[in-house]
Design a protein around this motif. Structure first.
Motif, PDB file in Angstrom:
ATOM      1  N   LYS A 131      63.882 -25.970  22.053  1.00 36.90           N
ATOM      2  CA  LYS A 131      64.094 -25.952  23.502  1.00 36.90           C
ATOM      3  C   LYS A 131      65.388 -26.677  23.799  1.00 36.90           C
ATOM      4  O   LYS A 131      65.596 -27.795  23.340  1.00 36.90           O
ATOM      5  N   LYS A 132      66.256 -26.031  24.536  1.00 38.48           N
ATOM      6  CA  LYS A 132      67.590 -26.568  24.775  1.00 38.48           C
ATOM      7  C   LYS A 132      67.755 -27.063  26.206  1.00 38.48           C
ATOM      8  O   LYS A 132      67.338 -26.414  27.164  1.00 38.48           O
ATOM      9  N   TYR A 133      68.390 -28.220  26.336  1.00 39.42           N
ATOM     10  CA  TYR A 133      68.822 -28.766  27.614  1.00 39.42           C
ATOM     11  C   TYR A 133      70.349 -28.831  27.586  1.00 39.42           C
ATOM     12  O   TYR A 133      70.925 -29.345  26.636  1.00 39.42           O
ATOM     13  N   GLN A 134      70.981 -28.321  28.630  1.00 41.19           N
ATOM     14  CA  GLN A 134      72.439 -28.300  28.712  1.00 41.19           C
ATOM     15  C   GLN A 134      72.898 -29.252  29.824  1.00 41.19           C
ATOM     16  O   GLN A 134      72.387 -29.191  30.950  1.00 41.19           O
ATOM     17  N   PHE A 135      73.853 -30.105  29.500  1.00 44.40           N
ATOM     18  CA  PHE A 135      74.365 -31.078  30.459  1.00 44.40           C
ATOM     19  C   PHE A 135      75.878 -30.895  30.605  1.00 44.40           C
ATOM     20  O   PHE A 135      76.583 -30.764  29.608  1.00 44.40           O
ATOM     21  N   SER A 136      76.362 -30.942  31.841  1.00 41.87           N
ATOM     22  CA  SER A 136      77.801 -30.912  32.066  1.00 41.87           C
ATOM     23  C   SER A 136      78.231 -32.243  32.651  1.00 41.87           C
ATOM     24  O   SER A 136      77.462 -33.203  32.691  1.00 41.87           O
ATOM     25  N   GLU A 143      67.440 -24.260  28.989  1.00 44.09           N
ATOM     26  CA  GLU A 143      67.413 -22.901  28.468  1.00 44.09           C
ATOM     27  C   GLU A 143      66.806 -22.943  27.080  1.00 44.09           C
ATOM     28  O   GLU A 143      66.945 -23.933  26.369  1.00 44.09           O
ATOM     29  N   ALA A 144      66.106 -21.868  26.673  1.00 45.64           N
ATOM     30  CA  ALA A 144      65.362 -21.898  25.424  1.00 45.64           C
ATOM     31  C   ALA A 144      66.157 -21.419  24.219  1.00 45.64           C
ATOM     32  O   ALA A 144      65.811 -21.721  23.096  1.00 45.64           O
ATOM     33  N   ASP A 145      67.205 -20.636  24.405  1.00 50.11           N
ATOM     34  CA  ASP A 145      67.950 -20.171  23.244  1.00 50.11           C
ATOM     35  C   ASP A 145      69.099 -21.119  22.950  1.00 50.11           C
ATOM     36  O   ASP A 145      69.179 -22.202  23.510  1.00 50.11           O
ATOM     37  N   TYR A 146      70.041 -20.704  22.051  1.00 49.61           N
ATOM     38  CA  TYR A 146      71.015 -21.690  21.574  1.00 49.61           C
ATOM     39  C   TYR A 146      72.414 -21.132  21.424  1.00 49.61           C
ATOM     40  O   TYR A 146      73.043 -21.275  20.414  1.00 49.61           O
ATOM     41  N   PHE A 173      65.975 -33.370  16.558  1.00 46.74           N
ATOM     42  CA  PHE A 173      66.842 -32.783  17.566  1.00 46.74           C
ATOM     43  C   PHE A 173      68.196 -32.436  16.965  1.00 46.74           C
ATOM     44  O   PHE A 173      68.557 -32.871  15.873  1.00 46.74           O
ATOM     45  N   ARG A 174      68.961 -31.641  17.717  1.00 42.03           N
ATOM     46  CA  ARG A 174      70.389 -31.472  17.497  1.00 42.03           C
ATOM     47  C   ARG A 174      71.082 -31.848  18.797  1.00 42.03           C
ATOM     48  O   ARG A 174      70.663 -31.412  19.874  1.00 42.03           O
ATOM     49  N   LEU A 175      72.116 -32.661  18.694  1.00 41.19           N
ATOM     50  CA  LEU A 175      72.885 -33.100  19.853  1.00 41.19           C
ATOM     51  C   LEU A 175      74.313 -32.614  19.661  1.00 41.19           C
ATOM     52  O   LEU A 175      74.987 -32.999  18.699  1.00 41.19           O
ATOM     53  N   CYS A 176      74.774 -31.735  20.552  1.00 42.04           N
ATOM     54  CA  CYS A 176      76.101 -31.136  20.451  1.00 42.04           C
ATOM     55  C   CYS A 176      76.976 -31.695  21.566  1.00 42.04           C
ATOM     56  O   CYS A 176      76.691 -31.488  22.756  1.00 42.04           O
ATOM     57  N   LEU A 177      78.026 -32.423  21.187  1.00 40.29           N
ATOM     58  CA  LEU A 177      78.917 -33.110  22.124  1.00 40.29           C
ATOM     59  C   LEU A 177      80.245 -32.363  22.182  1.00 40.29           C
ATOM     60  O   LEU A 177      80.905 -32.187  21.159  1.00 40.29           O
ATOM     61  N   TRP A 254      80.681 -32.675  28.349  1.00 37.98           N
ATOM     62  CA  TRP A 254      79.533 -31.774  28.267  1.00 37.98           C
ATOM     63  C   TRP A 254      78.744 -32.074  27.001  1.00 37.98           C
ATOM     64  O   TRP A 254      79.308 -32.495  26.003  1.00 37.98           O
ATOM     65  N   PHE A 255      77.443 -31.786  27.014  1.00 36.20           N
ATOM     66  CA  PHE A 255      76.670 -31.823  25.764  1.00 36.20           C
ATOM     67  C   PHE A 255      75.392 -31.011  25.910  1.00 36.20           C
ATOM     68  O   PHE A 255      74.916 -30.754  27.023  1.00 36.20           O
ATOM     69  N   ASP A 256      74.871 -30.581  24.761  1.00 40.13           N
ATOM     70  CA  ASP A 256      73.573 -29.903  24.668  1.00 40.13           C
ATOM     71  C   ASP A 256      72.621 -30.776  23.867  1.00 40.13           C
ATOM     72  O   ASP A 256      73.024 -31.404  22.884  1.00 40.13           O
ATOM     73  N   LEU A 257      71.364 -30.790  24.268  1.00 45.46           N
ATOM     74  CA  LEU A 257      70.299 -31.428  23.492  1.00 45.46           C
ATOM     75  C   LEU A 257      69.278 -30.363  23.159  1.00 45.46           C
ATOM     76  O   LEU A 257      68.721 -29.725  24.061  1.00 45.46           O
ATOM     77  N   ILE A 258      69.047 -30.133  21.861  1.00 40.50           N
ATOM     78  CA  ILE A 258      68.077 -29.140  21.414  1.00 40.50           C
ATOM     79  C   ILE A 258      66.920 -29.871  20.753  1.00 40.50           C
ATOM     80  O   ILE A 258      67.071 -30.482  19.686  1.00 40.50           O
ATOM     81  N   LEU A 259      65.753 -29.872  21.409  1.00 44.09           N
ATOM     82  CA  LEU A 259      64.555 -30.476  20.846  1.00 44.09           C
ATOM     83  C   LEU A 259      63.869 -29.473  19.930  1.00 44.09           C
ATOM     84  O   LEU A 259      63.767 -28.287  20.258  1.00 44.09           O
TER      85      LEU A 259
END
Length: 271
Positions: A131-136, A143-146, A173-177, A254-259
């Motif tokens: 499950k993905k959370y997108q932050f700006s 959003e659920a995809d990646y 998790f994966r944390l994309c910065l 910006w970053f994404d957090l994928i649980l």
């Protein structure tokens, strides 16, 4: 229901299609291993450790053409030759695995189908859902995809929000910065996740808690190991706790957090 295997090259084998039909499987079975010591207590023994070993599963499949059989073999074999496991999906949950064998039991030449028993092996025997959370810099969405893009509508953001880990346990998790930024830091549930590095426009850094890896991906796609750039005063690989976790950062990147939720068996469902 969706049941399919997808290799690392995007090729799929759809086991709900007319070309492939599963007749039997032990895919939903699981077991935890344990260590124990003898004690002087009432039971005479005590479990000291619970853990997972590698798992293997057998699936019997009716394949309705030789073309489909060749496609099954080639899709699985590409992952083996690449040394990268594919994913066996049940709906949106997947098991990372290889298809390592196919034993043909018989061929019905008149009806045109063949029965084969395929074997899967996994060195990480958990069913995963992402499950993905997108932050700006001032907004957040879920959003659920990646994909690494932002085609969604956002709601207002004041540099603090929360993510809800609905799993019954903590989650890797994966944390994309995303650059440009300097020494990006995020607090999740009050815990600091930070790397001490500069990211330029078009670059991103990926922290993978399960693999315990940090890498920079440049515009060209070239990768650089950033493990030594992790903030050493805090464990940047600490899994995300179950429940609601406040997310705070300085709003400059910006970053994404994928649980990634992990289960020994997939969630049971009628659909």
């Amino acid at each position: 229901m969706k049941i399919f295997y997808q290799n690392n090259f995007g090729q799929k084998i759809d086991f709900m299609s007319r070309q492939y039909k599963i007749s039997s499987s032990d895919l939903l079975d699981y077991a935890w291993e344990y260590d124990s010591v003898n004690t002087t207590g009432v039971n005479g023994a005590k479990i000291t450790k619970l853990y997972k070993e590698m798992s293997s599963h057998e699936i019997t499949v009716s394949v309705w053409s030789y073309e489909a059989l060749n496609r099954l073999h080639e899709t699985a074999e590409r992952d083996i030759l690449a040394g990268m496991p594919g994913r066996f999906y049940i709906n949106d949950q997947y098991l990372s695995c290889y298809i390592i064998s196919g034993n043909k039991s018989y061929t019905e030449y008149m009806s045109g189908f063949l029965v084969t028993q395929i074997s899967l092996v996994s060195d990480y025997p958990f069913w995963c859902r992402e499950k993905k959370y997108q932050f700006s810099m001032n907004r957040v969405s879920e959003e659920a995809d990646y994909p690494y893009d932002y085609p969604y509508g956002y709601r207002s953001y004041l540099e603090q929000d929360e993510v809800n880990n609905e799993h019954y346990g903590e989650s890797p998790f994966r944390l994309c910065l995303y650059g440009p930024c300097t020494n990006p830091a995020v607090y999740i549930g009050g815990h600091l996740y930070k790397i001490n590095a500069d990211l330029t426009e078009g670059e991103y850094a990926l922290i993978d808690s399960r693999l315990r890896s940090i890498k920079r991906v440049k515009k060209t796609g070239q990768e650089e190991n950033l493990f030594s750039a992790r903030e050493k005063s805090s464990d940047v690989f600490k899994p995300i706790a179950a429940g609601k976790n406040t997310v705070t950062w300085d709003g400059s990147f910006w970053f994404d957090l994928i649980l990634v939720t992990e289960r020994s068996e997939p969630v049971w469902s009628l659909s």
